[in-house]
Write a protein that holds these residues in place. Structure first.
Motif, PDB file in Angstrom:
ATOM      1  N   PRO A  16      84.039  71.087  61.566  1.00 22.57           N
ATOM      2  CA  PRO A  16      85.121  71.182  60.567  1.00 22.57           C
ATOM      3  C   PRO A  16      85.673  72.606  60.515  1.00 22.57           C
ATOM      4  O   PRO A  16      84.935  73.545  60.255  1.00 22.57           O
ATOM      5  N   LEU A 356      66.861  87.166  52.698  1.00 24.38           N
ATOM      6  CA  LEU A 356      66.766  85.916  51.944  1.00 24.38           C
ATOM      7  C   LEU A 356      67.861  85.020  52.499  1.00 24.38           C
ATOM      8  O   LEU A 356      69.011  85.125  52.109  1.00 24.38           O
ATOM      9  N   ASN A 358      68.680  81.900  52.298  1.00 26.60           N
ATOM     10  CA  ASN A 358      69.423  80.939  51.469  1.00 26.60           C
ATOM     11  C   ASN A 358      70.073  81.615  50.259  1.00 26.60           C
ATOM     12  O   ASN A 358      70.411  80.964  49.293  1.00 26.60           O
ATOM     13  N   ASN A 359      70.236  82.918  50.340  1.00 28.93           N
ATOM     14  CA  ASN A 359      70.919  83.635  49.279  1.00 28.93           C
ATOM     15  C   ASN A 359      72.151  84.344  49.857  1.00 28.93           C
ATOM     16  O   ASN A 359      72.193  84.663  51.035  1.00 28.93           O
ATOM     17  N   TYR A 362      75.596  89.379  48.998  1.00 26.23           N
ATOM     18  CA  TYR A 362      75.531  90.469  48.030  1.00 26.23           C
ATOM     19  C   TYR A 362      74.136  90.614  47.421  1.00 26.23           C
ATOM     20  O   TYR A 362      73.689  91.732  47.155  1.00 26.23           O
TER      21      TYR A 362
ATOM     22  N   ARG B 270      66.303  88.382  38.970  1.00 24.90           N
ATOM     23  CA  ARG B 270      66.683  88.339  40.381  1.00 24.90           C
ATOM     24  C   ARG B 270      65.444  88.310  41.266  1.00 24.90           C
ATOM     25  O   ARG B 270      65.404  87.644  42.295  1.00 24.90           O
ATOM     26  N   ALA B 274      64.452  86.038  44.610  1.00 25.30           N
ATOM     27  CA  ALA B 274      64.118  86.680  45.880  1.00 25.30           C
ATOM     28  C   ALA B 274      62.757  86.198  46.369  1.00 25.30           C
ATOM     29  O   ALA B 274      62.598  85.829  47.529  1.00 25.30           O
ATOM     30  N   GLY B 277      63.028  82.838  47.703  1.00 22.40           N
ATOM     31  CA  GLY B 277      63.850  82.798  48.910  1.00 22.40           C
ATOM     32  C   GLY B 277      63.075  83.259  50.128  1.00 22.40           C
ATOM     33  O   GLY B 277      63.170  82.672  51.194  1.00 22.40           O
ATOM     34  N   ASN B 278      62.322  84.338  49.991  1.00 28.14           N
ATOM     35  CA  ASN B 278      61.550  84.862  51.114  1.00 28.14           C
ATOM     36  C   ASN B 278      60.532  85.862  50.575  1.00 28.14           C
ATOM     37  O   ASN B 278      60.862  87.004  50.291  1.00 28.14           O
ATOM     38  N   ALA B 281      59.985  89.143  52.713  1.00 27.89           N
ATOM     39  CA  ALA B 281      61.114  90.078  52.633  1.00 27.89           C
ATOM     40  C   ALA B 281      61.143  90.745  51.268  1.00 27.89           C
ATOM     41  O   ALA B 281      61.495  91.921  51.151  1.00 27.89           O
ATOM     42  N   THR B 345      66.079  78.517  44.463  1.00 28.55           N
ATOM     43  CA  THR B 345      67.332  78.069  43.858  1.00 28.55           C
ATOM     44  C   THR B 345      67.057  77.201  42.639  1.00 28.55           C
ATOM     45  O   THR B 345      66.032  76.531  42.576  1.00 28.55           O
ATOM     46  N   SER B 399      79.535  72.171  54.465  1.00 19.54           N
ATOM     47  CA  SER B 399      80.025  72.076  55.837  1.00 19.54           C
ATOM     48  C   SER B 399      81.484  72.482  55.949  1.00 19.54           C
ATOM     49  O   SER B 399      82.027  72.571  57.028  1.00 19.54           O
ATOM     50  N   LYS B 400      82.139  72.725  54.805  1.00 20.61           N
ATOM     51  CA  LYS B 400      83.549  73.092  54.888  1.00 20.61           C
ATOM     52  C   LYS B 400      83.775  74.506  55.378  1.00 20.61           C
ATOM     53  O   LYS B 400      83.154  75.408  54.973  1.00 20.61           O
TER      54      LYS B 400
END
Lengths: 511, 400
Positions: A16, A356, A358-359, A362, B270, B274, B277-278, B281, B345, B399-400
């Motif tokens: 797409p 990260l 999936n973040n 920024y 935050r 983080a 997320g990882n 890291a 998330t 997917s856009k």
């Protein structure tokens, strides 16, 4: 006259909003090693995914002719059925299973639901011998090195009666001697009638091994080179890849080296698990302002471990020695303290230890130094976006905006975000661990340019790299490490591929 | 055209909220069609909020645990029971001052959380094991304290704290004059909330323009204000026609707003994202990941204590079965509300929507008079369908 094994005709694949492949045709003869090169995002992997059935036949336009037959693959299984096996850059082995179990995963030996373990391990051993891997097939995959795992993948492919082997960046995480071993194995397999398609960024390897080269740029075939008829040098390939002549692969810089910034004295580090194993052995090194210093050596020489142990003791135990920063003796007991003293370590493993994924960009940019965008622990989101945009422009990161998730960027752009993150932490000393691993020629050049800017601002860079040309092209001084020790130091003028290799080899003999 | 696109994107991003609105409308229609009443009546809305308050409180704490990497706390239901038992013993049996008792209970909750957090964060025992053990022995502790019996009733000054309404108190019969008074006060409070929201939006725009940051287009800001304050005013209007604003709603509001602010706008908040997320890291960025884990579970203990006090007030008793399966309600609300099972998330607002979704589903089906066994089946399937809808609509935007 060689027989044609594979013909891909006018393949067009769109995502797409973007055309990934535009009318691409590829022809592979039986028993050749065919290299596909191109910048990141040029469409190499997409083409291979079309071929191996990752995309089913109604997701693209075009025609695949394999062994003279038209093929319509729906799944990877279909393509494996006819002997096409793809080995991805990220290895697909299960760490906690043995080599033998991995090799016949989804292809188990035995009758009905019963697995014949004797046959499994006996066959696995024979394939391991074939690829020259001296391990028992009962060893767990997690206990062998990445280089050996790569060989297991190839043995696994052989176990599936492979006729066409596709390798996506097989040597990206291997050191030079392991890479050489792998390439020689491919040459060996060619003798046995296995045809290979190789995707690689390492042009010296392509030059060494390939019979034919197809250069892809922006989803289209730019050039087909044949070893018999065409000139085959790295420069030719690069010119075709980037569409311009890279007169110099390393940007020039005016060095103005200042006083000593960081001094490491009698640095000893022990392995975190095996407390008798010395990983860094009495290391001494100095780093001056405005200087790029390289650390060269084989994989496992202790380079990463050295950098991480300096970076707030983030690796190892029983660390002893002195750190002198700008003439002042310092103690760094945590990463937080290291960042405070303006030392940064940019990891070699950006996906696992750096970003990260999936973040958004920024959040990654400000992660190591959030005090700069917050007051009393309250974040200023607008300021975060603003500074991230500044770094995006400064480093020329290609993304739609800084809200985009890092995981959706290409490797080169991910590396730029990782660099932004540590540049944002305002370090005086940057330790870069394999800063250009797995990224394309154009992005490499940009990263080198950024490094030059950093030292021009009076910062110091310590670069760990396994790529010899990069060490020679970028560094003002080079240390060579072997088995936890620094075995040689060269100035830019003294350093050559030969001098570094001989320093490593002579210390290897001395043990 | 661009505006239209913004709306579509916003709807896709808030797929679960859309599903909640869909379910509300569905039950409203079904109830009217079958002549069994109306879902959106003042008394019923008030009920749904009060009935599900404990889920929202627990889900907020659970969200922080889940953010750290999909870790859950199985012990919250048992902790709710322990806190109720302690509160009952102190207040009813021993006659201790209610404020002192509440403070002691909250402190006990923090201590329980810190105890579990210590094993998880600093000793490295998997959260599942530590809290599974807690699930067993805290229930046991509660039974020991209660000796298997129920303690009740709580004194009225305690009940007033958790079950009364602003401005009416619970047990008074409402005369027409009082009804007018309640309406005026409630609607005024609603209007003040909307004005505060408007003031915040304006101030935000002004600072953004002043500092030269990008702002949303005026149309987007205005429609956002209209939609949100419209929703708030509608609920307020319903509540105004009942007994006013339940005190529990105020407690919920403080918790939800406070924790939203914490996760969205504060540095330690935050850190939670983080870490999920990882983890590597995050550690390599100089962040103390153990401290985050410790805080997540300590905080869960605190919020479980708050929920325990609320629940004791609502049932006017401390009983040995209190809090049974509450952990699953809380975990469910978070995941339905869009939190990732891998961590990293999820939002407080999402968990509230998740909790309300379950609440409306329960409430609507009992009003319809569905068979209890059928209710369970439908509930499970609808939850699955809602999450599938949410995940698929998010995938389309990606997917856009």
């Amino acid at each position: 006259m060689a027989q044609t094994l594979l013909k891909m005709n006018n393949i067009t694949k769109t995502f797409p909003g973007a055309i990934a492949l535009d009318n691409v045709s590829l022809q592979v003869e039986k028993g050749e090693i065919h290299a596909i090169v191109g910048e990141n995002g040029a469409g190499k992997s997409t083409l291979m995914n079309v071929l191996s059935g990752v995309f089913s036949h109604n997701e693209y336009v075009g025609d695949i002719e394999y062994e003279g037959k038209h093929c319509k693959f729906n799944t990877i299984r279909d393509s494996e059925h006819v002997g096409i096996v793809i080995i991805h850059q990220e290895l697909a082995l299960v760490p906690l299973l043995s080599i033998g179990e991995n090799m016949f995963l989804g292809n188990e030996r035995g009758k009905y639901v019963n697995i014949d373990w004797d046959e499994t391990f006996a066959k696995a051993d024979s394939y391991l011998k074939l690829v020259g891997l001296n391990e028992s097939s009962r060893t767990l995959v997690k206990d062998i090195s990445v280089g050996k795992q790569q060989l297991v993948e190839i043995a696994k492919a052989l176990a599936k009666d492979v006729k066409l082997l596709i390798l996506d960046e097989p040597t990206a995480s291997l050191n030079e001697s392991d890479s050489r071993k792998l390439l020689d194995l491919l040459l060996d397999l060619r003798q046995k009638g296995v045809t290979s398609i190789l995707i690689s960024h390492k042009l010296n390897e392509v030059e060494y091994i390939a019979d034919k080269i197809t250069v892809i740029r922006d989803g289209a075939v730019i050039k087909n080179l044949d070893k018999k008829t065409d000139s085959f040098t790295e420069d030719d390939i690069i010119t075709a890849m980037v569409g311009r002549t890279l007169t110099d692969r390393f940007p020039k810089r005016n060095t103005s080296i200042g006083e000593v910034c960081l001094e490491v004295k009698n640095w000893n580090v022990y392995h975190p698990l095996y407390e008798d194993k010395k990983v860094c052995d009495n290391v001494n090194l100095t780093l001056r302002k405005g200087e790029i210093v390289g650390i060269s050596g084989l994989m496992g020489a202790g380079r990463t471990e050295l950098a991480m142990s300096i970076f707030g003791k983030s690796y190892g135990q029983k660390i002893s020695g002195e750190l002198i920063l700008n003439g002042k003796k310092i103690q760094l007991n945590s990463i937080k303290e290291a960042i405070k003293e303006k030392i940064a370590y940019v990891t070699e493993d950006r996906k696992d230890e750096g970003l990260l994924l999936n973040n958004p960009i920024y959040i990654n940019t400000t992660l190591a130094k959030m005090d700069k965008v917050s007051k009393y622990n309250v974040l200023d989101l607008d300021l975060e976006v603003k500074v991230s945009n500044e770094y995006k422009q400064k480093l020329n990161t290609k993304c739609s905006n800084v809200m985009q998730n890092v995981g959706s960027l290409s490797g080169g752009n991910q590396q730029k975000v990782l660099l932004s993150k540590w540049m944002f932490a305002d370090p005086d000393v940057l330790m870069l661990d394999e800063p250009t691993r797995g990224i394309d020629v154009g992005a490499k050049y940009e990263i080198y340019t950024i490094m030059n800017q950093l030292v021009a601002e009076g910062k110091s860079v310590l670069m760990i790299s396994s790529e010899m040309p990069e060490i020679l092209g970028m560094c003002d001084r080079v240390y060579v490490m072997y088995d936890g020790r620094i075995v040689a130091e060269f100035t830019k003028e003294q350093a050559t591929q030969e001098s570094i290799m001989s320093a490593i080899l002579s210390s290897a003999k001395g043990v | 055209m661009k505006f239209y696109q913004t709306i579509i994107d916003a709807m896709k991003k808030n797929g679960m909220l859309m599903a909640l609105i869909g379910v509300v409308i569905l039950f409203q229609v079904l109830l009217i069609a079958t002549g069994k009443g109306v879902l959106l009546t003042p008394a019923n809305i008030s009920n749904i909020i009060v009935q599900n308050s404990y889920v929202v409180i627990l889900a907020t704490g659970m969200l922080l645990c889940i953010l750290t990497g999909g870790n859950i706390d199985l012990s919250v239901g048992a902790v709710v029971c322990v806190i109720g038992a302690v509160a009952g013993t102190l207040i009813v049996n021993m006659g201790v001052n209610i404020y002192v008792s509440i403070a002691l209970c909250l402190f006990l909750g923090i201590a329980i959380g810190a105890w579990q957090g210590f094993w998880i964060a600093y000793v490295g025992i998997p959260p599942f094991i530590v809290t599974l053990a807690g699930f067993l022995y805290w229930r046991g502790v509660a039974l020991l304290i209660l000796d298997g019996l129920t303690i009740s009733p709580f004194p009225s000054n305690y009940l007033n704290l958790f079950t009364s309404f602003i401005p009416a108190s619970k047990d008074v019969l409402i005369t027409p004059e009082e009804a007018v008074f309640i309406k005026t006060v409630t609607i005024t409070i609603g209007a003040i909330i909307c004005l505060l929201f408007l003031a915040y939006l304006i101030k935000d725009r002004i600072t953004k323009t002043k500092k030269g940051y990008e702002t949303d287009s005026m149309v987007v800001t205005i429609s956002r204000f209209m939609l949100i304050s419209g929703g708030v005013m509608y609920v307020i209007w319903l509540l105004a026609n009942h007994k006013g604003i339940p005190i529990v709603l105020v407690i919920l509001g403080v918790i939800v707003l406070g924790y939203s602010y914490f996760t969205n706008k504060m540095v330690p908040g935050r850190h939670f994202y983080a870490l999920g997320g990882n983890a590597k890291a995050t550690r390599m960025s100089g962040i103390d990941t153990k401290k985050i884990m410790f805080f997540a579970y300590t905080n869960m203990g605190f919020l479980a204590a708050v929920a325990g006090l609320v629940v004791a007030g609502r049932f006017n008793s401390a009983n040995p079965a209190a809090g049974t399966l509450y952990e699953l309600d809380a975990i469910g609300a978070c995941f339905i509300g869009g939190a990732s099972a891998y961590g990293g998330t999820g939002t407080v607002g999402g968990s509230v929507v998740g909790a309300m979704f379950m609440g409306v589903l329960n409430n609507g089906m009992s009003y319809l008079g569905l068979d209890a066994n059928l209710q369970k089946t439908v509930k499970g399937l609808v939850v699955l369908a809602a999450v599938v809808f949410d995940v698929l609509s998010k995938r389309n935007t990606k997917s856009k």
